[in-house]
Design a protein around this motif. Sequence first.
Motif, short mmCIF file in Angstrom:
data_model
loop_
_atom_site.label_atom_id
_atom_site.label_comp_id
_atom_site.label_asym_id
_atom_site.label_seq_id
_atom_site.Cartn_x
_atom_site.Cartn_y
_atom_site.Cartn_z
N ILE A 231 0.88 -1.17 0.00
CA ILE A 231 0.00 0.00 0.00
C ILE A 231 0.92 1.22 0.00
N THR A 232 0.77 2.09 -1.00
CA THR A 232 1.62 3.27 -1.13
C THR A 232 0.79 4.53 -1.01
N ASN A 233 1.21 5.41 -0.12
CA ASN A 233 0.61 6.74 0.02
C ASN A 233 1.64 7.76 -0.44
N ILE A 234 1.28 8.55 -1.46
CA ILE A 234 2.17 9.57 -1.99
C ILE A 234 1.57 10.93 -1.69
N THR A 235 2.41 11.84 -1.19
CA THR A 235 2.01 13.23 -0.98
C THR A 235 2.96 14.08 -1.81
N LEU A 236 2.40 14.88 -2.70
CA LEU A 236 3.19 15.74 -3.57
C LEU A 236 2.71 17.18 -3.39
N ASP A 237 3.65 18.06 -3.05
CA ASP A 237 3.35 19.49 -2.95
C ASP A 237 3.95 20.15 -4.19
N PRO A 238 3.14 20.46 -5.20
CA PRO A 238 3.68 21.02 -6.44
C PRO A 238 4.28 22.42 -6.27
N VAL A 239 3.92 23.12 -5.20
CA VAL A 239 4.45 24.46 -4.97
C VAL A 239 5.91 24.39 -4.55
N THR A 240 6.21 23.49 -3.61
CA THR A 240 7.58 23.37 -3.09
C THR A 240 8.39 22.27 -3.77
N GLY A 241 7.70 21.33 -4.46
CA GLY A 241 8.38 20.20 -5.08
C GLY A 241 8.64 19.06 -4.11
N LYS A 242 8.11 19.14 -2.89
CA LYS A 242 8.31 18.06 -1.90
C LYS A 242 7.46 16.86 -2.26
N PHE A 243 8.10 15.69 -2.24
CA PHE A 243 7.47 14.42 -2.59
C PHE A 243 7.74 13.45 -1.44
N LYS A 244 6.69 12.91 -0.85
CA LYS A 244 6.85 11.96 0.25
C LYS A 244 6.10 10.68 -0.11
N LYS A 245 6.77 9.55 0.09
CA LYS A 245 6.16 8.26 -0.21
C LYS A 245 6.24 7.38 1.03
N VAL A 246 5.10 6.84 1.44
CA VAL A 246 5.04 5.92 2.57
C VAL A 246 4.48 4.61 2.04
N GLU A 247 5.27 3.54 2.16
CA GLU A 247 4.87 2.23 1.66
C GLU A 247 4.75 1.24 2.81
N LYS A 248 3.63 0.52 2.83
CA LYS A 248 3.44 -0.55 3.81
C LYS A 248 3.57 -1.86 3.03
N ILE A 249 4.65 -2.58 3.30
CA ILE A 249 4.97 -3.81 2.57
C ILE A 249 4.63 -5.02 3.42
N ALA B 267 10.65 -9.87 1.54
CA ALA B 267 11.82 -10.71 1.79
C ALA B 267 13.13 -9.95 1.59
N THR B 268 13.16 -9.01 0.67
CA THR B 268 14.42 -8.34 0.36
C THR B 268 14.63 -7.04 1.13
N ILE B 269 13.58 -6.22 1.28
CA ILE B 269 13.79 -4.96 2.02
C ILE B 269 13.05 -4.93 3.35
N GLY B 270 12.25 -5.94 3.60
CA GLY B 270 11.60 -6.07 4.90
C GLY B 270 10.14 -5.68 4.91
N ASN B 271 9.36 -6.43 5.67
CA ASN B 271 7.96 -6.10 5.88
C ASN B 271 7.87 -4.87 6.77
N GLY B 272 6.79 -4.13 6.64
CA GLY B 272 6.59 -2.97 7.49
C GLY B 272 6.47 -1.70 6.68
N THR B 273 6.61 -0.58 7.36
CA THR B 273 6.44 0.73 6.74
C THR B 273 7.78 1.32 6.36
N HIS B 274 7.89 1.77 5.12
CA HIS B 274 9.11 2.38 4.60
C HIS B 274 8.75 3.76 4.06
N THR B 275 9.51 4.77 4.46
CA THR B 275 9.23 6.15 4.07
C THR B 275 10.40 6.73 3.30
N SER B 276 10.10 7.49 2.26
CA SER B 276 11.15 8.19 1.53
C SER B 276 10.66 9.59 1.18
N ASP B 277 11.60 10.53 1.14
CA ASP B 277 11.32 11.92 0.80
C ASP B 277 12.24 12.33 -0.33
#
Length: 114
Positions: free
Chosen positions: A66-84, A91-101
Amino acid sequence: MKMMLASGNQKAKVFLDGRDLDQSDAFGSQVVKSITLARPNILVLIEAKFEPEEVMGVSYPAGNVITNITLDPVTGKFKKVEKIQGGILGATIGNGTHTSDETCLPSKAPYKIK
């Protein structure tokens, strides 16, 4: 990123680099569940499901992301929260929540300021 709003019986669509984010094949499916325009942010919810697979002799169970993406087009900030959960990603990066900005180029005129 290009968005086409829902109209009639056509659901809203999201395209990234010209690719439709709603995809399905023998390995699984990915569906854009919702797009919310909450000025200035654009919120996108994506669900991906993967079938069991074998890669280089290693078997992986079915999985989902499940991926939640938040994009602010004014500032260019992109945040992605993935629940794997499960699959080759679990198996390769791990179950759970992974966040990237990331910081992208801001939009030239995302909307009019009143």
